[in-house]
Design a protein around this motif. Structure first.
Motif, PDB file in Angstrom:
ATOM      1  N   VAL A  21      51.594  76.323-103.139  1.00 28.90           N
ATOM      2  CA  VAL A  21      51.696  74.970-103.093  1.00 28.90           C
ATOM      3  C   VAL A  21      52.986  74.500-102.941  1.00 28.90           C
ATOM      4  O   VAL A  21      53.733  74.479-104.121  1.00 28.90           O
ATOM      5  CB  VAL A  21      50.777  74.379-104.191  1.00 28.90           C
ATOM      6  N   ALA A  22      53.575  74.141-101.926  1.00 27.79           N
ATOM      7  CA  ALA A  22      55.229  73.521-101.922  1.00 27.79           C
ATOM      8  C   ALA A  22      54.936  71.871-102.182  1.00 27.79           C
ATOM      9  O   ALA A  22      54.012  71.256-101.680  1.00 27.79           O
ATOM     10  CB  ALA A  22      55.542  73.652-100.559  1.00 27.79           C
TER      11      ALA A  22
ATOM     12  N   GLN B 202      58.843  78.850-107.179  1.00 24.62           N
ATOM     13  CA  GLN B 202      60.066  79.133-106.483  1.00 24.62           C
ATOM     14  C   GLN B 202      60.815  78.025-106.294  1.00 24.62           C
ATOM     15  O   GLN B 202      60.307  76.915-106.188  1.00 24.62           O
ATOM     16  CB  GLN B 202      59.890  79.586-105.103  1.00 24.62           C
ATOM     17  N   ASN B 203      62.052  77.875-106.283  1.00 25.37           N
ATOM     18  CA  ASN B 203      62.744  76.903-106.127  1.00 25.37           C
ATOM     19  C   ASN B 203      63.776  77.076-104.929  1.00 25.37           C
ATOM     20  O   ASN B 203      64.676  77.802-104.981  1.00 25.37           O
ATOM     21  CB  ASN B 203      63.818  76.327-107.437  1.00 25.37           C
ATOM     22  N   PHE B 204      63.263  76.437-103.726  1.00 28.89           N
ATOM     23  CA  PHE B 204      63.789  76.820-102.661  1.00 28.89           C
ATOM     24  C   PHE B 204      65.300  76.348-102.218  1.00 28.89           C
ATOM     25  O   PHE B 204      65.947  76.935-101.425  1.00 28.89           O
ATOM     26  CB  PHE B 204      62.777  76.178-101.341  1.00 28.89           C
ATOM     27  N   ARG B 205      65.706  75.008-102.779  1.00 29.90           N
ATOM     28  CA  ARG B 205      67.314  74.809-102.635  1.00 29.90           C
ATOM     29  C   ARG B 205      68.115  75.751-103.230  1.00 29.90           C
ATOM     30  O   ARG B 205      69.093  76.288-102.783  1.00 29.90           O
ATOM     31  CB  ARG B 205      67.369  73.449-103.408  1.00 29.90           C
TER      32      ARG B 205
ATOM     33  N   VAL C 229      59.778  72.647-104.546  1.00 32.87           N
ATOM     34  CA  VAL C 229      59.440  73.904-105.333  1.00 32.87           C
ATOM     35  C   VAL C 229      58.079  74.420-104.788  1.00 32.87           C
ATOM     36  O   VAL C 229      57.231  73.820-103.959  1.00 32.87           O
ATOM     37  CB  VAL C 229      59.103  73.641-106.768  1.00 32.87           C
ATOM     38  N   GLY C 230      57.903  75.703-104.889  1.00 33.43           N
ATOM     39  CA  GLY C 230      56.714  76.378-104.435  1.00 33.43           C
ATOM     40  C   GLY C 230      55.824  76.972-105.475  1.00 33.43           C
ATOM     41  O   GLY C 230      56.438  78.018-106.158  1.00 33.43           O
TER      42      GLY C 230
END
Length: 545
Positions: free
Chosen positions: A328-329, A356-359, A374-375
């Motif tokens: 879930v992003a 997850q922190n995509f930045r 975030v995912g």
């Protein structure tokens, strides 16, 4: 018989209906456009051989290593660091994507009862966060199991308890591991622990901490006696999917390769003379690819069900289990939420297992500097309650759990999207090894030109680079016309996956027993040899046993 050199396709219309049929001849048919399948396709077309790759997803290549895009936001299906000890893998990454890697700092932590712990565990930090009483219990439990270890180690729980003690096992391993696998730790094979956390030692972590406090040791207190934890890693600036989309485009650009999207395997049959017929479904259309060799990264259980004649080991294959998961992003108004690339959630109050922190993976993954993405990763089985929840409900759940964890204000969440991933992880239960071995032996004896590669193709929890290596060795075997390398030895040493020097291994591994000595050529020599091999005659019917 000469090599195809290019793909030959014949189309026919289905009588009395709009069902079309397509028949294609190629040197090699490849099932699955993940890292293993695309690596094989890239190397084979580079060598002058024709390939057709079928992929059931109609949009993305890369499998679990793809990058999904939503309204300009990009996110992984899990995080994928580009690190390998194999110089051949590193060279191939650089060859496919020479100008788009960035260097990123590595940071991951464990969240437990409102506090963060470094991962891998740093002994003094962990014991300090737990407090004097619980720390004392942890050390007492550790010493007990070092003095009186479990002798008959069968499960993940046995292995980890011996390594860290029952108390630390219950705090830092049990909750998260059971979230991931959906089964008790005493039913998970000890192979899982040996493969993923080998090399971590509480005693070494404590000794490192003591030495550091005395100024005698400047190395990171990561609990490893010799290995050094990765502090940075390389990453494609637009995510791992960038690598595999580029590989697809290079395969097609050769004129010798095709990547057929939205094509699901229906049947795989070996005909007279060892020629394979691969039948794939694309909507109402069926397509057949005729090839001398087949490379499959399809889940072993699915391959067994579609192989004709059906293998005798189908019952064992049917017992193989897989763990699915969904991401879930969330898009959140914040320049950044936390510095980590990802956080492991060891907290039973929430269902999420990892965030997850995509930045932090790449700033280019998030199009707006005022936003974070975030995912939240939820591990589940296809069809269970989590999997069946609607997307809006999942976005609400993820938003609520971010609040529970104290990681964001729900009012700052501006949107969300859900991605479901089937068969993300092959399950290492008590019977998996025997079931895989039975299937492998039968296929190798009866179908030497059918090659299993990749994570699900071999039912092994391989990293991306290990999946690629199984494909690279398979291509070497196909081109040579003999089994020079044993692909099943890749990642067999159960080495800790986050330590060591990039490219430290210069030679291809896993030479097959009895194979002739063969010097690994340079990249230029390999290309020249491959082109010479490809021209005079078509690939041999059978690889040498």
């Amino acid at each position: 018989m000469k090599s195809m050199g290019s793909i030959r396709t014949m189309r026919t219309a289905g009588a009395g209906s709009d069902k079309g049929e397509c028949e294609t001849d190629a040197d090699v048919a490849i099932i699955g456009a993940g890292p293993a399948g695309l690596t094989a396709g890239y190397l084979l077309t580079k060598a002058g051989l024709s390939v057709v790759i079928i992929e059931k997803d109609d949009t993305y290549v890369g499998g679990i290593s793809r990058t999904v895009e939503h309204e300009g936001y990009r996110f992984d299906i899990g995080g994928h660091r580009f690190f390998s000890k194999s110089q051949q893998v590193v060279d191939l990454w650089n060859e496919i994507l020479p100008d788009d890697f960035i260097e990123r700092p590595r940071m991951s932590r464990i969240y437990y009862e409102g506090k963060f712990y470094s991962y891998p565990l740093r002994a003094f930090e962990a014991l300090g966060n737990l407090g004097l009483w619980r720390s004392t219990l942890c050390m007492a439990s550790y010493l007990k199991h070092r003095l009186m270890p479990i002798r008959d180690v069968k499960s993940f729980q046995d292995w980890t308890t011996n390594q860290f003690g029952a108390k630390l096992f219950s705090i830092f391993f049990k909750t998260y591991t059971e979230k991931v696998w959906g089964m008790p730790c005493d039913e998970i094979s000890a192979d899982w622990a040996a493969q993923r956390i080998k090399g971590l030692s509480l005693w070494n972590a404590v000794m490192d901490g003591v030495k550091r406090s005395l100024g005698l040791n400047k190395r990171p207190n990561d609990g490893q006696a010799v290995k050094t934890l990765l502090e940075t890693f390389r990453y494609p600036r637009l995510g791992p999917g960038m690598m595999w989309e580029t590989a697809r485009d290079k395969i097609v650009a050769t004129g010798k390769g095709e990547v057929a999207m939205g094509h699901a395997l229906k049947q795989l049959a070996e005909g007279p003379g060892g020629t394979w017929r691969v039948t794939a479904k694309h909507g109402r259309t069926e397509r057949t690819i005729t090839a001398r060799h087949v490379i499959s990264s399809a889940p072993m259980r699915e391959l067994a069900a579609r192989l004709h004649p059906m293998p005798q080991t189908v019952p064992q294959a049917n017992d193989l289990k897989y763990r699915d998961f969904l991401t879930v992003a969330l898009m959140i108004r914040a320049d950044d939420l936390f510095p980590d690339n990802w956080i492991y959630i060891h907290d039973s109050k929430v269902k999420v297992g990892r965030i997850q922190n995509f930045r932090s993976w790449s700033p280019e993954m998030v199009p707006d500097e005022a936003m974070a993405c975030v995912g939240l990763e939820y591990f589940c089985f296809e069809g269970d309650r989590l999997w069946a929840m609607g997307d809006d409900e999942l976005v609400r759940l993820a938003t609520h759990e971010m609040k529970v964890l104290g990681l964001c204000n729900p009012d700052d969440v501006t949107g969300g999207v859900v991605v479901r991933q089937e068969k993300a992880y092959p399950v290492y239960d008590e019977a998996y090894a025997a079931n895989v071995d039975a299937m492998r032996v039968e296929l190798e004896e009866q179908h030497p030109t059918l090659h299993l590669v990749g994570r699900n193709g071999m039912h092994r929890y391989n990293n991306q680079d290990h999946a690629m290596m199984t494909a690279m060795l398979t291509v070497e075997n196909i081109i040579a016309g003999e089994r020079l390398y044993d692909t099943w030895c890749v990642n067999e040493d159960a080495e800790y996956h986050e330590a060591g020097e990039e490219g430290a291994d210069k030679a291809l591994p896993a030479r097959a027993e009895g194979a002739p000595a063969r010097q690994v050529p340079s990249a230029d020599q390999a290309a020249a040899l491959a082109s010479v091999r490809a021209v005079p005659e078509r690939l041999p019917n059978r690889a040498a046993a």
